[in-house]
Design a protein around this motif. Structure first.
Motif, PDB file in Angstrom:
ATOM      1  N   ALA A   1      49.168  21.752 -74.398  1.00  0.00           N
ATOM      2  CA  ALA A   1      47.894  21.756 -75.126  1.00  0.00           C
ATOM      3  C   ALA A   1      46.764  22.362 -74.302  1.00  0.00           C
ATOM      4  O   ALA A   1      45.688  22.621 -74.829  1.00  0.00           O
ATOM      5  N   GLU A   2      46.999  22.542 -73.022  1.00  0.00           N
ATOM      6  CA  GLU A   2      45.938  23.057 -72.145  1.00  0.00           C
ATOM      7  C   GLU A   2      46.239  24.452 -71.591  1.00  0.00           C
ATOM      8  O   GLU A   2      45.469  24.961 -70.781  1.00  0.00           O
ATOM      9  N   VAL A   3      47.357  25.052 -71.971  1.00  0.00           N
ATOM     10  CA  VAL A   3      47.675  26.382 -71.422  1.00  0.00           C
ATOM     11  C   VAL A   3      46.510  27.338 -71.721  1.00  0.00           C
ATOM     12  O   VAL A   3      46.012  27.397 -72.844  1.00  0.00           O
ATOM     13  N   SER A   4      46.058  28.042 -70.684  1.00  0.00           N
ATOM     14  CA  SER A   4      44.960  29.017 -70.803  1.00  0.00           C
ATOM     15  C   SER A   4      43.668  28.408 -71.357  1.00  0.00           C
ATOM     16  O   SER A   4      42.868  29.112 -71.963  1.00  0.00           O
ATOM     17  N   LEU A   5      43.498  27.127 -71.104  1.00  0.00           N
ATOM     18  CA  LEU A   5      42.250  26.461 -71.505  1.00  0.00           C
ATOM     19  C   LEU A   5      41.060  27.136 -70.817  1.00  0.00           C
ATOM     20  O   LEU A   5      39.998  27.292 -71.412  1.00  0.00           O
ATOM     21  N   ILE A   6      41.285  27.516 -69.564  1.00  0.00           N
ATOM     22  CA  ILE A   6      40.207  28.205 -68.840  1.00  0.00           C
ATOM     23  C   ILE A   6      40.696  29.613 -68.485  1.00  0.00           C
ATOM     24  O   ILE A   6      41.437  29.794 -67.521  1.00  0.00           O
ATOM     25  N   PRO A   7      40.336  30.594 -69.301  1.00  0.00           N
ATOM     26  CA  PRO A   7      40.845  31.946 -69.054  1.00  0.00           C
ATOM     27  C   PRO A   7      40.104  32.640 -67.902  1.00  0.00           C
ATOM     28  O   PRO A   7      39.205  33.437 -68.112  1.00  0.00           O
ATOM     29  N   VAL A   8      40.518  32.296 -66.696  1.00  0.00           N
ATOM     30  CA  VAL A   8      39.856  32.804 -65.489  1.00  0.00           C
ATOM     31  C   VAL A   8      39.981  34.333 -65.450  1.00  0.00           C
ATOM     32  O   VAL A   8      41.091  34.867 -65.554  1.00  0.00           O
ATOM     33  N   PRO A   9      38.847  35.055 -65.334  1.00  0.00           N
ATOM     34  CA  PRO A   9      38.895  36.515 -65.444  1.00  0.00           C
ATOM     35  C   PRO A   9      39.938  37.194 -64.541  1.00  0.00           C
ATOM     36  O   PRO A   9      40.641  38.091 -64.988  1.00  0.00           O
ATOM     37  N   GLU A  10      40.105  36.737 -63.303  1.00  0.00           N
ATOM     38  CA  GLU A  10      41.056  37.425 -62.389  1.00  0.00           C
ATOM     39  C   GLU A  10      42.508  37.290 -62.851  1.00  0.00           C
ATOM     40  O   GLU A  10      43.349  38.103 -62.511  1.00  0.00           O
ATOM     41  N   PHE A  11      42.837  36.233 -63.584  1.00  0.00           N
ATOM     42  CA  PHE A  11      44.247  35.965 -63.875  1.00  0.00           C
ATOM     43  C   PHE A  11      44.632  36.087 -65.344  1.00  0.00           C
ATOM     44  O   PHE A  11      45.794  36.035 -65.692  1.00  0.00           O
ATOM     45  N   ARG A  12      43.659  36.221 -66.231  1.00  0.00           N
ATOM     46  CA  ARG A  12      43.992  36.074 -67.658  1.00  0.00           C
ATOM     47  C   ARG A  12      44.694  37.284 -68.285  1.00  0.00           C
ATOM     48  O   ARG A  12      45.253  37.192 -69.366  1.00  0.00           O
ATOM     49  N   GLY A  13      44.639  38.426 -67.621  1.00  0.00           N
ATOM     50  CA  GLY A  13      45.331  39.604 -68.157  1.00  0.00           C
ATOM     51  C   GLY A  13      44.527  40.302 -69.237  1.00  0.00           C
ATOM     52  O   GLY A  13      43.367  39.977 -69.495  1.00  0.00           O
ATOM     53  N   GLU A  14      45.211  41.256 -69.896  1.00  0.00           N
ATOM     54  CA  GLU A  14      44.543  42.067 -70.935  1.00  0.00           C
ATOM     55  C   GLU A  14      44.335  41.233 -72.200  1.00  0.00           C
ATOM     56  O   GLU A  14      45.140  40.353 -72.508  1.00  0.00           O
ATOM     57  N   LEU A  15      43.273  41.570 -72.930  1.00  0.00           N
ATOM     58  CA  LEU A  15      42.978  40.853 -74.174  1.00  0.00           C
ATOM     59  C   LEU A  15      44.155  40.945 -75.155  1.00  0.00           C
ATOM     60  O   LEU A  15      44.492  39.989 -75.851  1.00  0.00           O
ATOM     61  N   GLU A  16      44.810  42.121 -75.191  1.00  0.00           N
ATOM     62  CA  GLU A  16      45.897  42.345 -76.163  1.00  0.00           C
ATOM     63  C   GLU A  16      47.067  41.392 -75.906  1.00  0.00           C
ATOM     64  O   GLU A  16      47.813  41.063 -76.796  1.00  0.00           O
ATOM     65  N   ARG A  17      47.243  41.000 -74.639  1.00  0.00           N
ATOM     66  CA  ARG A  17      48.413  40.204 -74.261  1.00  0.00           C
ATOM     67  C   ARG A  17      48.036  39.229 -73.145  1.00  0.00           C
ATOM     68  O   ARG A  17      48.418  39.407 -71.988  1.00  0.00           O
ATOM     69  N   PRO A  18      47.276  38.210 -73.502  1.00  0.00           N
ATOM     70  CA  PRO A  18      46.800  37.310 -72.433  1.00  0.00           C
ATOM     71  C   PRO A  18      47.953  36.606 -71.725  1.00  0.00           C
ATOM     72  O   PRO A  18      48.977  36.296 -72.346  1.00  0.00           O
TER      73      PRO A  18
END
Ligand SMILES: Cc1ncc(COP(=O)(O)O)c(C=O)c1O
Length: 464
Positions: free
Chosen positions: A167-184
């Motif tokens: 339920a918390e996966v990618s809750l905080i999309p940290v800019p350095e690690f979150r990847g491209e918008l198309e495929r987070p």
């Protein structure tokens, strides 16, 4: 002692003033630190330098141990739709407590509360009660997996669905690690996340219909469910756009994927929840907060054929136990609260929410500080950015840009007797009227004036 002095000296003046203003809370926080890690028993309610200790609540006000009267826009994270000590709810709870709090057997008030919800929420034929929103989303996911015989779950980047890893996966999309918008990337929030959870959770960009469609179609063979909050709560009340939700509905339906709406927060927006406002019927709906009348609660409901997964006589059932599910005390409180919270009350609160958003926007403009209020109806969030917010990436950018000013603003508002969540989320309760909305708007204007000199030196980018 020497190190204490050093801490005090390096402290921001607004923190120092907060300490001087709340000496009893400060003392109790030191005691709490001995028995609770970090001095609190849940992370979400904690804020620095320490949270106020509350002695009692009445209507839309809280009273802390230092004797301050505080207007409660937090409402236990949106759950107290009638504020504190509503007479009808108290009466129902008192009567029920005398005759038993939980029976491990059906009770009439369980059926009545379920009937009320089924009558109001168009997509729900049947439901199950449980003890928290966390449990509700967990059971919805298990239901979807059992029904589809598939494993993967898709959730939104920045979405929160409770206190467990998936339920918390990618809750905080940290800019350095979150990847491209198309495929987070599927990001853990902490070191407790097993790799298997990250592998089984696909992260979807929010409010991007075409990208979502593509991701669902690509994963259709293994995807059991898409779970979405129609209003991204944890990232600052960012409403979904209608086309996005419609695309999710159409694409999940075509690909045999269960669509779960997490309405744990958004159910309050109308009799039938956010789904009624958007005119979209999910397969499953998770609820919590307001339906418990102030006591711990959760619920998952939906289409009869899906909910039959929980039928105890079904040989392939999903075993849903949980000691306090549907306990008589919560049911009594919930039934009283939900009976009082009529659709027209929901509309009145939504209008107050609109007024609060407008007032906050105006206060920010007049102060010359960048910011605006988001949300829908009675759910409002302040952001210190003037950029329109479309998804959690925008919200993160706003938070990073504002630095610690948001935290200081929360403390300034508290010292003017207005409490929100520390992430500046405000929600309205039924004891509130235009008077309370105006109090909050005035408190914001004054807080921004107090903060302005610090913004000029510490965060000049926030000035218009
Ligand atoms: C959207 C959403 N889903 C689920 C939950 C979890 O509910 P609970 O805290 O009752 O477990 C929350 C809690 O804030 C929430 O906001």
């Amino acid at each position: 002692m020497a190190s204490d002095k050093k801490t005090m000296q390096s402290e921001h003046p607004i923190d120092a003033r907060y300490r001087a203003w709340s000496p009893e809370s400060s003392q109790l926080s030191k005691r709490a630190c001995e028995v609770f890690p970090g001095g609190d028993t849940r992370a979400s309610a904690h804020y620095a330098p320490y949270p106020l200790t509350i002695q009692r609540g009445e209507g839309c006000y809280l009273y802390d141990v230092d004797g301050h009267q505080i207007l409660d826009f937090m409402n236990n994270f949106t759950s107290l739709i009638h504020g504190h000590g509503n007479a009808r709810v108290v009466d129902a709870v008192s009567k029920q407590a005398v005759i038993g709090t939980a029976y491990a057997a059906p009770s009439q008030n369980q059926i009545e509360l379920a009937e009320l919800i089924v009558a109001r929420v168009g997509s729900i034929d049947q439901l199950r009660f449980c003890s928290s929103g966390t449990e509700a989303t967990l059971m919805a996911i298990r239901c979807a997996r059992a029904f589809t015989a598939k494993q993967k779950i898709m959730k939104m980047e920045g979405g929160y669905h409770g206190s467990y890893e998936l339920a918390e996966v990618s809750l905080i999309p940290v800019p350095e690690f979150r990847g491209e918008l198309e495929r987070p990337n599927s990001l853990p929030v902490d070191g407790s996340f097993p790799d298997s959870v990250l592998q089984d959770t696909i992260v979807c960009p929010y409010n991007e219909p075409e990208l979502a469609k593509q991701l669902i179609e690509e994963n259709a063979d293994t995807l059991a469910a898409v779970i979405i909050e129609p209003l991204l709560g944890s990232m600052g009340m960012i409403p979904a756009n209608k086309r996005f939700l419609e695309t999710l509905r159409e694409t999940t339906e075509k690909n045999g994927v269960v669509l779960i709406f997490d309405e744990v927060i958004s159910l309050r927006l109308s009799g039938g929840g956010a789904q009624e406002i958007y005119g979209i019927k999910p397969d499953l709906t998770c609820m919590g907060k307001i339906i418990g009348g102030g006591l711990p609660v959760g619920s998952v409901g939906g289409k009869r054929e899906l909910m039959q997964v929980f039928n105890p006589t079904n040989p392939e059932r999903v075993f849903h136990a949980s000691t306090f599910s549907g306990n008589a005390l919560t049911m009594a409180a919930g039934l009283a609260a939900m009976t009082l919270y009529t659709p027209s009350e929901a509309e009145r609160l939504n209008r107050l929410g609109d007024m609060l958003r407008r007032g906050f926007d105006q206060a920010l403009q007049q102060s010359g500080i960048r910011g605006h209020a988001t949300g829908l109806g009675s759910l409002v969030n302040l952001h210190l950015t003037d950029k329109p917010l479309h998804d959690s990436r925008d919200a993160m950018e706003g938070m990073l840009g504002a630095g610690h000013i948001g935290r200081l603003l929360h403390l300034c508002m508290l010292q003017r007797g207005v409490m929100s969540a520390s992430r500046l989320m405000y929600c309205i309760s039924t004891p509130m009227t235009e008077t309370e909305i105006n109090i909050a708007i005035t408190a914001l204007s004054e807080s921004l004036s107090e903060l302005r000199p610090y913004i000029e030196t510490e965060r000049p980018g926030l000035l218009i």
